[in-house]
Design an enzyme around this catalytic site. Structure first.
Site, PDB file in Angstrom:
ATOM      1  N   SER A 210     -84.045 -57.527  38.563  1.00  0.00           N
ATOM      2  CA  SER A 210     -83.309 -58.725  38.138  1.00  0.00           C
ATOM      3  C   SER A 210     -82.176 -58.997  39.123  1.00  0.00           C
ATOM      4  O   SER A 210     -82.421 -59.262  40.293  1.00  0.00           O
ATOM      5  CB  SER A 210     -82.786 -58.545  36.711  1.00  0.00           C
ATOM      6  OG  SER A 210     -82.158 -59.721  36.260  1.00  0.00           O
ATOM      7  N   THR A 211     -80.925 -58.906  38.676  1.00  0.00           N
ATOM      8  CA  THR A 211     -79.778 -59.215  39.530  1.00  0.00           C
ATOM      9  C   THR A 211     -79.776 -58.327  40.778  1.00  0.00           C
ATOM     10  O   THR A 211     -79.816 -57.108  40.681  1.00  0.00           O
ATOM     11  CB  THR A 211     -78.466 -59.006  38.761  1.00  0.00           C
ATOM     12  OG1 THR A 211     -78.541 -59.673  37.509  1.00  0.00           O
ATOM     13  CG2 THR A 211     -77.283 -59.544  39.552  1.00  0.00           C
ATOM     14  N   HIS A 237     -86.568 -61.528  37.511  1.00  0.00           N
ATOM     15  CA  HIS A 237     -85.959 -62.550  36.661  1.00  0.00           C
ATOM     16  C   HIS A 237     -85.492 -63.710  37.528  1.00  0.00           C
ATOM     17  O   HIS A 237     -84.566 -63.558  38.324  1.00  0.00           O
ATOM     18  CB  HIS A 237     -84.761 -61.980  35.892  1.00  0.00           C
ATOM     19  CG  HIS A 237     -85.123 -60.929  34.889  1.00  0.00           C
ATOM     20  ND1 HIS A 237     -84.203 -60.051  34.366  1.00  0.00           N
ATOM     21  CD2 HIS A 237     -86.307 -60.615  34.310  1.00  0.00           C
ATOM     22  CE1 HIS A 237     -84.799 -59.238  33.511  1.00  0.00           C
ATOM     23  NE2 HIS A 237     -86.076 -59.562  33.455  1.00  0.00           N
ATOM     24  N   MET A 329     -79.173 -56.410  35.641  1.00  0.00           N
ATOM     25  CA  MET A 329     -78.302 -56.337  34.475  1.00  0.00           C
ATOM     26  C   MET A 329     -79.144 -56.090  33.225  1.00  0.00           C
ATOM     27  O   MET A 329     -80.252 -56.596  33.102  1.00  0.00           O
ATOM     28  CB  MET A 329     -77.533 -57.656  34.342  1.00  0.00           C
ATOM     29  CG  MET A 329     -76.502 -57.692  33.222  1.00  0.00           C
ATOM     30  SD  MET A 329     -75.052 -56.681  33.578  1.00  0.00           S
ATOM     31  CE  MET A 329     -74.373 -57.552  34.987  1.00  0.00           C
ATOM     32  N   ASP A 332     -83.941 -54.536  30.394  1.00  0.00           N
ATOM     33  CA  ASP A 332     -85.330 -54.971  30.392  1.00  0.00           C
ATOM     34  C   ASP A 332     -86.179 -53.992  31.194  1.00  0.00           C
ATOM     35  O   ASP A 332     -85.847 -53.655  32.326  1.00  0.00           O
ATOM     36  CB  ASP A 332     -85.443 -56.379  30.992  1.00  0.00           C
ATOM     37  CG  ASP A 332     -86.843 -56.960  30.879  1.00  0.00           C
ATOM     38  OD1 ASP A 332     -87.592 -56.521  29.984  1.00  0.00           O
ATOM     39  OD2 ASP A 332     -87.173 -57.858  31.673  1.00  0.00           O
TER      40      ASP A 332
END
Length: 389
Positions: A210-211, A237, A329, A332
């Site tokens: 993600s991030t 993401h 972050m 998940d």
């Protein structure tokens, strides 16, 4: 208190963002900048915790300024620009340079800023917790690995993409995509090998991030060998319209082929598939191999695509599965990783120092689900070794 520097050539936008941040108890605007050069000077002078950065600015644009900042005085950067929704290439380039995340003004006009106020605040709060350093892991300049078969294992019959020269420039074969939900039409951007790829081998690699993920994926994917004897499936993401540009960029600088995934697509060896934004991705068995299934079922944990959805579907492949969890972050992927480990799959987690945000890998490590914990620059090597087992 999160100290913010706002860089935008629009006086109106500087005022709107200043009022937004100053209206919060946990933010303080320490200054504003009107162009890229001004931004660099004020970052060095004011040392903010977070920088919001426009792309299209005079004297020196945001991308040029970002490259200098990440090299000389790195800090968490959120791209905020009317260009990011239309110019997805610029957004992906900014993330590759080290920006933590981006916010796209709805529809482009600055008058729409009120529709994304909460998103700006939330992403800047997350960015303030990010780990950013000057070593950008420039994977595009590194030498890809070579897959060496085990004793008595036949050489990979799949063509190495030796015609692909790793490079850092943005190279695209077509105009940038829009933010509309993608349709499942055959891709024309991947360079075709001189012989057809066969269905996937015994192993399967799944990666969730993600991030900080676009830059992490660049580091890992550009190191993977073009003759990897299995397919790689990725959930990053990212909103609709941006994953295609991400796949195109990675394809242009990697030896292994990279593309945005399509529905009902057969997974092939030596190919990386990135889940399209706004679609969940699952992996299912099919005659002679495995295939990708896309859907727009409700978000899971506020994510679509969600790493947990991909992991859940892939767990059925048990010991033939290599699951990788990288910077991001939240948590998940943790629940899905539990199923993967229960079915005998192998897991690799990115270590804390090399993560932009140590959230998703931390949840897996803290749950005792990681077979390996590796720095970002060693993950590709760990994947290749796990595939050889």
């Amino acid at each position: 208190m999160i100290r913010v520097l706002i860089a935008d050539d629009s006086a109106f936008m500087r005022k709107v963002l200043s009022d937004l941040f100053n209206g919060q108890s946990d933010f303080q605007v320490v200054g504003t900048a009107v162009n890229g050069k001004d931004t660099i000077d004020k970052v060095k002078k004011l040392k903010p915790d977070v920088l919001t950065l426009d792309v299209n600015m005079p004297v020196m644009d945001g991308l040029e300024a970002l490259a200098v900042i990440m090299e000389d005085c790195p800090l968490p950067v959120i791209m905020v620009s009317s260009m990011t929704q239309r110019g997805t290439d610029a957004t992906i380039r900014a993330l590759a340079l080290g920006a933590v995340d981006f916010v796209s003004k709805a529809g482009g006009p600055i008058s729409k800023i009120d529709t994304i106020e909460q998103e700006i605040l939330e992403k800047c709060r997350e960015a303030a917790l990010a780990h950013v350093e000057s070593d950008r892991h420039n994977a595009a300049d590194s030498k890809p690995l070579i897959y060496k078969p085990k004793p008595n294992e036949p050489d990979s019959p799949f063509v190495k993409r030796t015609e692909i020269k790793p490079r850092t420039g943005f190279i695209f074969g077509q105009k940038p995509t829009t933010s509309k939900i993608p349709t499942f039409t055959p891709t024309t951007t991947s360079i075709k090998p001189t012989a057809p790829l066969a269905p996937t081998g015994k192993k399967l690699v799944v990666i969730g991030t993600s991030t900080g993920g676009p830059q992490a994926l660049q580091t890992v994917i550009t190191r993977l060998p073009g003759n990897l004897p299995c397919g790689v499936v990725v959930v990053q993401h990212m909103p609709a319209g941006f994953t295609k540009s991400l796949a195109d960029r990675l394809n242009s600088i990697s030896e292994i082929a990279v593309k945005e995934a399509e529905n009902d697509e057969i997974i092939k060896n030596g190919q990386v598939y990135i889940a399209p934004g706004n679609f969940h991705l699952r992996v299912a068995p099919t005659t002679g191999g495995r295939k990708i299934l896309l859907s727009q079922e409700p978000p899971v944990g506020n994510h679509r695509p969600a790493v947990n959805v991909m992991y859940d579907s892939a767990a059925q492949f048990g010991k033939d599965l290599v699951a990788v969890i990288m910077t991001g972050m939240g948590s998940d992927g943790c629940e899905g990783m539990k199923k993967i480990k229960a079915c005998g799959g192998y897991s690799i987690a990115q270590d804390e120092p090399s993560c932009v945000v140590y959230g998703m890998p931390k949840s897996v490590v803290d749950a005792g689900l990681a077979d390996e914990i590796q720095p970002l620059t060693k993950i590709a090597e760990a994947i290749v070794e796990a595939v050889r087992r």
